[in-house]
Design an enzyme around this catalytic site. Sequence first.
Site, PDB file in Angstrom:
ATOM      1  N   THR A 189      33.769  31.085 -26.091  1.00  0.00           N
ATOM      2  CA  THR A 189      34.286  31.956 -27.132  1.00  0.00           C
ATOM      3  C   THR A 189      33.574  33.295 -27.041  1.00  0.00           C
ATOM      4  OG1 THR A 189      34.863  32.072 -29.487  1.00  0.00           O
ATOM      5  CG2 THR A 189      32.661  31.220 -28.935  1.00  0.00           C
ATOM      6  N   TYR A 190      33.911  34.197 -27.946  1.00  0.00           N
ATOM      7  CA  TYR A 190      33.277  35.516 -27.940  1.00  0.00           C
ATOM      8  C   TYR A 190      32.262  35.610 -29.070  1.00  0.00           C
ATOM      9  CZ  TYR A 190      36.477  36.628 -31.778  1.00  0.00           C
ATOM     10  OH  TYR A 190      37.163  36.620 -32.971  1.00  0.00           O
TER      11      TYR A 190
ATOM     12  N   GLY B 243      35.949  28.652 -36.317  1.00  0.00           N
ATOM     13  CA  GLY B 243      37.250  28.206 -35.835  1.00  0.00           C
ATOM     14  C   GLY B 243      37.184  26.828 -35.189  1.00  0.00           C
TER      15      GLY B 243
ATOM     16  N   LYS C 141      20.434  33.346 -21.526  1.00  0.00           N
ATOM     17  CA  LYS C 141      20.768  32.194 -22.362  1.00  0.00           C
ATOM     18  C   LYS C 141      19.827  32.121 -23.553  1.00  0.00           C
ATOM     19  CE  LYS C 141      18.146  28.388 -20.268  1.00  0.00           C
ATOM     20  NZ  LYS C 141      18.252  27.041 -19.725  1.00  0.00           N
TER      21      LYS C 141
ATOM     22  N   SER D 214      35.233  32.482 -32.654  1.00  0.00           N
ATOM     23  CA  SER D 214      34.015  33.158 -32.207  1.00  0.00           C
ATOM     24  C   SER D 214      32.762  32.367 -32.554  1.00  0.00           C
ATOM     25  CB  SER D 214      33.896  34.567 -32.781  1.00  0.00           C
ATOM     26  OG  SER D 214      33.535  34.515 -34.153  1.00  0.00           O
TER      27      SER D 214
END
Length: 134
Positions: free
Chosen positions: A57-58, A73, A9, A25
């Site tokens: 998300t990626y 986004g 993390k 993303s």
Amino acid sequence: MLHMTCKGKIHRARVTEANLDYVGSISIDEQLMEAASIRPFEMVQINGLRSAQTWQTYTIPAPYGSGEICVNGPPAHLFRVGDLVIILSVGFFTESDLERFQHRTVLVDEQNHLVDVKTYTRQSAHHIRGGEGK
């Protein structure tokens, strides 16, 4: 059996940009991604400290050492520039994998520059409580 585990993390990073018009993303400083064992296009969870919002998300690498944390986004509606976030990376591990597993917590300064990487094993996990992020 596989165990879903937080493998790394980035703790209390600041959102540097929120770009609604991008297709999706999160762009993350490549140095921080490497330190947290997060790979490009890996799914991550973003947790907002102010809003208690969570988004998955990626990842897309941002320039190395830039400190960039840009939500792209739809999450641009949830996270504002300056918000503190925790970015979690999840992996699936077998019981034997977990015996060797090392979780990484990446600590950053106010400009999202790498300060420290704390590594924890299953055996040292009980020492985490109360020690991170202070």
